[in-house]
Design a protein around this motif. Structure first.
Motif, PDB file in Angstrom:
ATOM      1  N   VAL A 158       0.834  -1.297   0.106  1.00  0.00           N
ATOM      2  CA  VAL A 158      -0.083  -0.016   0.131  1.00  0.00           C
ATOM      3  C   VAL A 158       0.844   1.260   0.030  1.00  0.00           C
ATOM      4  O   VAL A 158       1.748   1.322   0.736  1.00  0.00           O
ATOM      5  N   ARG A 159       0.731   2.167  -0.848  1.00  0.00           N
ATOM      6  CA  ARG A 159       1.377   3.411  -1.185  1.00  0.00           C
ATOM      7  C   ARG A 159       0.738   4.412  -0.456  1.00  0.00           C
ATOM      8  O   ARG A 159      -0.477   4.446  -0.282  1.00  0.00           O
ATOM      9  N   ASP A 160       1.763   5.247   0.429  1.00  0.00           N
ATOM     10  CA  ASP A 160       1.026   6.311   1.131  1.00  0.00           C
ATOM     11  C   ASP A 160       0.319   7.265   0.350  1.00  0.00           C
ATOM     12  O   ASP A 160       0.729   7.556  -0.736  1.00  0.00           O
ATOM     13  N   LYS A 161      -0.741   7.940   0.620  1.00  0.00           N
ATOM     14  CA  LYS A 161      -1.455   8.797   0.073  1.00  0.00           C
ATOM     15  C   LYS A 161      -0.956   9.949  -0.464  1.00  0.00           C
ATOM     16  O   LYS A 161      -1.109  10.091  -1.643  1.00  0.00           O
ATOM     17  N   LYS A 162      -0.011  10.528   0.179  1.00  0.00           N
ATOM     18  CA  LYS A 162       0.472  11.771  -0.173  1.00  0.00           C
ATOM     19  C   LYS A 162       1.704  11.358  -1.426  1.00  0.00           C
ATOM     20  O   LYS A 162       1.648  12.003  -2.681  1.00  0.00           O
ATOM     21  N   VAL A 163       2.268  10.125  -1.368  1.00  0.00           N
ATOM     22  CA  VAL A 163       3.301   9.617  -2.271  1.00  0.00           C
ATOM     23  C   VAL A 163       2.478   9.299  -3.701  1.00  0.00           C
ATOM     24  O   VAL A 163       2.790   9.563  -4.769  1.00  0.00           O
ATOM     25  N   GLU A 164       1.375   8.896  -3.451  1.00  0.00           N
ATOM     26  CA  GLU A 164       0.395   8.333  -4.532  1.00  0.00           C
ATOM     27  C   GLU A 164      -0.179   9.556  -5.302  1.00  0.00           C
ATOM     28  O   GLU A 164      -0.234   9.350  -6.680  1.00  0.00           O
ATOM     29  N   ALA A 202      -8.826  12.167  -8.856  1.00  0.00           N
ATOM     30  CA  ALA A 202      -9.866  12.903  -8.379  1.00  0.00           C
ATOM     31  C   ALA A 202     -10.409  12.317  -7.019  1.00  0.00           C
ATOM     32  O   ALA A 202     -11.109  12.447  -5.904  1.00  0.00           O
ATOM     33  N   LYS A 203     -10.156  10.594  -6.820  1.00  0.00           N
ATOM     34  CA  LYS A 203     -10.874   9.980  -5.856  1.00  0.00           C
ATOM     35  C   LYS A 203      -9.978  10.180  -4.739  1.00  0.00           C
ATOM     36  O   LYS A 203     -10.439   9.874  -3.582  1.00  0.00           O
ATOM     37  N   LEU A 204      -8.802  10.678  -4.588  1.00  0.00           N
ATOM     38  CA  LEU A 204      -7.752  10.767  -3.689  1.00  0.00           C
ATOM     39  C   LEU A 204      -7.804  12.208  -3.009  1.00  0.00           C
ATOM     40  O   LEU A 204      -7.428  12.206  -1.867  1.00  0.00           O
TER      41      LEU A 204
END
Length: 205
Positions: A158-164, A202-204
């Motif tokens: 799972v990749r960190d949200k900020k990194v993604e 857009a989803k993130l």
């Protein structure tokens, strides 16, 4: 086509069949596919189907036992017993495989009417991608028929949200730059990639 009939009624050696297909002037795309991906179940089935076309309208009985999976695999419609309730997934895979074969046929028909350019290139990529999906379907089907269960899928990290988010923004920026170039190759694929990345971002957000 005595040589074709001999191959179809014989052991159906894959290498010999590929050589025969090349001698008969078969599709260059299929020849490269056979050479690059080897004697996979999907390749064996496709090679037999292509050589049957050269055999003409005379029906050719399949050898017994047949080393090539039929298309569609009629005998495979009844799933082996499974205590874990994976039969539904198995049947869905059979339907997906048959749909992929139909899509592959449609793509080959479409390719005949396309001029050299981005659309023809995208069609060729779609053919290769569809073939790869067929191979993946056969891999899962074979595993289930042999082991009565599916292989355990590896969990993606799972990749960190900020990194993604940063990764998606970089991908979007690169795609937009490519589309601004007059000689952008694979424009249709790049536009599709851009839209997918924008939707993910857009989803993130």
């Amino acid at each position: 086509m005595a040589a074709v009939h001999d191959w179809l009624n014989g052991s159906r050696d894959f290498a010999a069949g590929v050589a025969l297909y090349a001698q008969l002037g078969g599709s260059a795309l299929y020849q490269r596919m056979f050479a690059n991906t080897g004697a996979t179940p999907a390749n064996k089935a496709k090679l037999a189907a292509e050589l049957e076309k050269f055999a003409g309208s005379v029906p050719v009985p399949a050898p017994d036992p047949a080393p090539v999976k039929p298309r569609p695999a009629a005998a495979a419609t009844t799933p082996p017993p499974n205590k874990d309730g994976e039969n539904r997934r198995y049947l869905d895979l059979l339907k997906k495989r048959d749909l992929l074969y139909r899509n592959l046929d449609h793509l080959h028909v479409e390719k005949r009417f396309l001029q050299v350019g981005d659309k023809l290139r995208d069609c060729a990529f779609a053919i290769l991608s569809t073939h790869q999906k067929i191979v993946e379907c056969w891999t899962m089907i074979d595993h289930y028929q042999e082991h009565e269960t599916f292989p355990v899928a590896k969990q993606k990290p799972v990749r960190d949200k900020k990194v993604e988010i940063q990764y998606l923004r970089v991908s979007i920026s690169k795609a937009e730059k490519r589309l601004k170039q007059p000689g952008c190759r694979n424009r249709v694929r790049t536009e599709r990639l851009l839209k997918d990345k924008q939707d993910e971002l857009a989803k993130l957000l």
